[in-house]
Design an enzyme around this catalytic site. Structure first.
Site, PDB file in Angstrom:
ATOM      1  N   LYS A 135      45.137 -41.222 109.899  1.00 11.64           N
ATOM      2  CA  LYS A 135      44.572 -40.860 108.701  1.00 11.64           C
ATOM      3  C   LYS A 135      43.146 -40.804 108.964  1.00 11.64           C
ATOM      4  O   LYS A 135      42.268 -41.488 109.544  1.00 11.64           O
ATOM      5  CB  LYS A 135      44.575 -42.184 107.597  1.00 11.64           C
ATOM      6  CG  LYS A 135      44.136 -41.857 106.268  1.00 11.64           C
ATOM      7  CD  LYS A 135      44.543 -43.053 105.305  1.00 11.64           C
ATOM      8  CE  LYS A 135      43.966 -42.801 104.020  1.00 11.64           C
ATOM      9  NZ  LYS A 135      44.228 -44.007 103.112  1.00 11.64           N
TER      10      LYS A 135
ATOM     11  N   LYS B 133      50.136 -34.163 106.812  1.00 10.20           N
ATOM     12  CA  LYS B 133      51.505 -34.374 105.927  1.00 10.20           C
ATOM     13  C   LYS B 133      51.234 -34.925 104.414  1.00 10.20           C
ATOM     14  O   LYS B 133      51.829 -34.856 103.599  1.00 10.20           O
ATOM     15  CB  LYS B 133      52.121 -35.796 106.579  1.00 10.20           C
ATOM     16  CG  LYS B 133      52.737 -35.771 107.962  1.00 10.20           C
ATOM     17  CD  LYS B 133      53.872 -34.774 108.132  1.00 10.20           C
ATOM     18  CE  LYS B 133      55.045 -35.230 107.238  1.00 10.20           C
ATOM     19  NZ  LYS B 133      56.177 -34.222 107.645  1.00 10.20           N
ATOM     20  N   ALA B 134      49.754 -35.267 104.499  1.00  9.00           N
ATOM     21  CA  ALA B 134      49.189 -35.511 103.183  1.00  9.00           C
ATOM     22  C   ALA B 134      47.938 -35.273 102.960  1.00  9.00           C
ATOM     23  O   ALA B 134      47.063 -35.769 103.916  1.00  9.00           O
ATOM     24  CB  ALA B 134      49.718 -36.744 102.573  1.00  9.00           C
ATOM     25  N   ARG B 135      47.228 -35.156 101.658  1.00  9.38           N
ATOM     26  CA  ARG B 135      45.967 -35.200 101.402  1.00  9.38           C
ATOM     27  C   ARG B 135      45.508 -36.096 100.363  1.00  9.38           C
ATOM     28  O   ARG B 135      46.079 -35.893  99.339  1.00  9.38           O
ATOM     29  CB  ARG B 135      45.199 -33.874 101.448  1.00  9.38           C
ATOM     30  CG  ARG B 135      43.815 -33.917 101.183  1.00  9.38           C
ATOM     31  CD  ARG B 135      43.239 -32.515 101.006  1.00  9.38           C
ATOM     32  NE  ARG B 135      43.051 -31.780 102.459  1.00  9.38           N
ATOM     33  CZ  ARG B 135      42.278 -31.893 103.430  1.00  9.38           C
ATOM     34  NH1 ARG B 135      41.408 -32.710 103.258  1.00  9.38           N
ATOM     35  NH2 ARG B 135      42.298 -31.526 104.561  1.00  9.38           N
TER      36      ARG B 135
ATOM     37  N   ARG C  68      42.450 -39.089  98.126  1.00  8.43           N
ATOM     38  CA  ARG C  68      41.192 -39.154  97.758  1.00  8.43           C
ATOM     39  C   ARG C  68      40.503 -39.457  98.888  1.00  8.43           C
ATOM     40  O   ARG C  68      39.279 -39.191  98.880  1.00  8.43           O
ATOM     41  CB  ARG C  68      41.338 -40.331  96.742  1.00  8.43           C
ATOM     42  CG  ARG C  68      39.761 -40.643  96.399  1.00  8.43           C
ATOM     43  CD  ARG C  68      39.856 -41.802  95.120  1.00  8.43           C
ATOM     44  NE  ARG C  68      41.030 -42.819  95.424  1.00  8.43           N
ATOM     45  CZ  ARG C  68      41.688 -43.614  94.618  1.00  8.43           C
ATOM     46  NH1 ARG C  68      41.341 -43.383  93.299  1.00  8.43           N
ATOM     47  NH2 ARG C  68      42.264 -44.579  94.956  1.00  8.43           N
TER      48      ARG C  68
ATOM     49  N   ASP D 236      45.017 -50.832  94.451  1.00  4.18           N
ATOM     50  CA  ASP D 236      45.481 -49.131  94.195  1.00  4.18           C
ATOM     51  C   ASP D 236      46.908 -49.108  94.382  1.00  4.18           C
ATOM     52  O   ASP D 236      47.518 -48.465  95.129  1.00  4.18           O
ATOM     53  CB  ASP D 236      44.753 -48.179  95.093  1.00  4.18           C
ATOM     54  CG  ASP D 236      44.858 -46.891  94.658  1.00  4.18           C
ATOM     55  OD1 ASP D 236      45.349 -46.656  93.413  1.00  4.18           O
ATOM     56  OD2 ASP D 236      44.619 -45.958  95.284  1.00  4.18           O
TER      57      ASP D 236
ATOM     58  N   GLY E 172      40.914 -38.825 102.448  1.00  2.92           N
ATOM     59  CA  GLY E 172      41.130 -38.401 103.708  1.00  2.92           C
ATOM     60  C   GLY E 172      42.574 -37.692 103.760  1.00  2.92           C
ATOM     61  O   GLY E 172      43.216 -37.899 102.591  1.00  2.92           O
TER      62      GLY E 172
END
Length: 511
Positions: A223, A202-204, A206, A327, A208
């Site tokens: 993750k 679904k996403a990449r 910083r 963050d 992983g």
């Protein structure tokens, strides 16, 4: 005392104290055991592996064992785990206690991974008293040579060792543990494998890649951290494992796992899965009504408020310290099916234990476009409140992102833009952000059409107070919650009085 004697002996004594030339064993994990937490009939199943916290520079990790011998000499283990920087543990490869028991408790420490798996007690044996006819007494210069000089050597040695010992201990005082750890329990990741099937990336990011996955009958998010980002995985595990982290506006934690060995090792973080994804991705494809925007903003601020707050220990759960996210951004705010928000990604998070320093941390971390002015300048005051105010600056930017896609404004809704995208583009350098935010003091543009809506104008005031250049003037998360909740109730009342809440982040611990 003779200065020349000290100068001659100093290199030798320093080498003796610190083991110069000897290899220093690295300690990253220790065998863990806590007798009060072990209720299993099979005690062997209570032993696990504890991943040690990364020590500060010039300090070391050790492993330790605290136990008690019964009347027959059989040991009963009380505690095992990681231990931070005690000079008595330096360069000890084996866990051996040689002193007499203190309050019937025995303690040993050592260096090297899992060196506390085995331990022993070897009491010092006193040298035998010589018998027979005493030797003739020495006289003259021999007395000085054989008696006075050794005494001087001993005095000098003890003085230097005591001075060095005090210096080391002053930097980080660490007593031998005699009770179970408090307020935070020592835990280690469960490394057993769950039957999880990865379905779709679904996403990449910083640290992983995030996958949609199937775990039994539940859809979960996994993750995956590569081996070089293991510390971020450990940080997330530590934050999620804290007491009181089961909160509706914090991403729900399921577990962690290690898969593979050596350089092929991967570290998995398993959490709840939310189909709508991140707030950033949602706003790219959708607009939000006034009611939806209030729901997202209030629940997001509640998550930050819970993260930032301290919760005292209770009978049910232990003490929860204040946590700075470090963050915070719309990519790390996830949306549930009902459009309430939950906060994710604690790889850079920092927790603050009362009376303890922040530890070895680097201030200039996070995503550049969300960095507060003091972070961009490298001028952070390394205190709890300073880090919480940095989160609140980023919160103001996320509120701006929400307002930019809200249908309550008059006229057409513009395309989604990241904060400062108009000013510095999609891939700003650190220098770009320093010039924009620090030197020119620019903030994302607030359109006049927003100020024609009684609720949006109040939200504009809130975001401006969150991203104030003066960190101490920024609002706390609890104040943002109050303001957004008030507006959700008042609108469509046209008159919007100034909100009564004026506390800032440094007062949050009193609320």
């Amino acid at each position: 005392m003779f200065p020349w004697t000290q100068l001659i002996l100093l290199p030798f004594l320093l080498n003796l104290c610190y083991g110069v030339g000897a290899s220093v064993p690295s300690t990253t994990q220790c065998e863990f055991y806590n007798h009060t937490a072990c209720t299993s009939a099979n005690k062997e199943s209570c032993f696990s592996v504890q991943i040690c916290d990364r020590p500060e520079p010039e300090k070391r990790n050790h492993c330790y064992v605290l136990w008690q011998n019964n009347s027959t000499g059989k040991p009963y283990i009380k505690l095992k785990g990681c231990f931070l920087d005690n000079i008595d543990c330096y360069n000890k490869r084996e866990c051996v206690e040689s002193r007499e028991p203190k309050k019937e408790l025995l303690f040993c420490c050592c260096e090297g991974n899992m060196c506390n798996s085995n331990f022993t007690w070897k009491p010092r044996l006193l040298p035998p008293v010589p018998t027979g006819v005493p030797a003739e007494p020495r006289s003259g210069p021999n007395v000085v040579f054989y008696i006075v000089l050794p005494m001087l050597v001993v005095v000098v040695a003890v003085s230097i060792i005591y001075f060095i010992y005090r210096q080391r201990k002053h930097a980080y005082f660490n007593e031998v543990p005699t009770v179970e750890p408090h307020p935070l329990p020592q835990r280690s990741p469960v490394l057993g494998l769950r039957p999880i099937q990865l379905l779709e990336m679904k996403a990449r990011g910083r640290f992983g890649a995030v996958y949609k996955a199937q775990y039994k009958t539940e859809t979960v998010a996994v993750k995956i951290f590569p081996i070089q980002d293991k510390q971020s995985w450990v940080s997330e595990y530590e934050i999620f494992s804290l007491p009181h982290m089961d909160h509706e506006n914090i991403l729900r934690y399921i577990g962690v796992e290690k898969r593979g060995e050596n350089l092929q090792a991967e570290f998995w973080l398993i959490t709840a899965y939310h189909e709508k994804g991140s707030l950033c991705d949602f706003l790219k494809a959708n607009v939000v009504t006034w009611a939806e925007m209030c729901r997202i903003a209030e629940s997001m601020a509640r998550g930050l408020m819970h993260l930032h707050g301290e919760i005292p220990a209770s009978k049910a759960e232990g003490f929860k310290p204040a946590i700075a996210h470090r963050d915070f951004k719309s990519k790390n705010v996830l949306l549930k099916h009902d459009l309430t928000a939950c906060i994710a990604d604690f790889g850079l998070a920092l927790l603050f234990l009362p009376g303890k320093p922040c530890g070895d941390t680097h201030g200039q971390v996070g995503t550049r476009r969300y960095m507060a002015p003091e972070v961009l300048e490298g001028a952070i005051n390394f205190s709890r409140d300073s880090f919480l105010r940095i989160d609140m600056y980023a919160c103001g930017l996320v509120l701006w992102e929400l307002a930019s896609r809200c249908t309550a404004q008059e006229g057409p809704i513009p395309e989604y833009l990241l904060p400062f995208e108009e000013e510095v583009g999609q891939h700003p350098t650190l220098e770009d952000m320093q010039e924009c935010v620090v030197q020119k003091k620019i903030r994302p543009a607030i359109k006049e059409t927003w100020r024609k809506h009684s609720g949006l104008v109040a939200l504009c005031d809130t975001m401006e107070e969150c991203w104030d250049h003066d960190a101490e003037a920024r609002l706390s998360a609890s104040c943002v919650v109050e303001r957004v909740a008030l507006q959700a109730r008042l609108v469509p009342v046209p008159v919007m009085p100034s909100a009564p809440c004026a506390d800032v982040v440094h007062k949050e611990s009193n609320m």
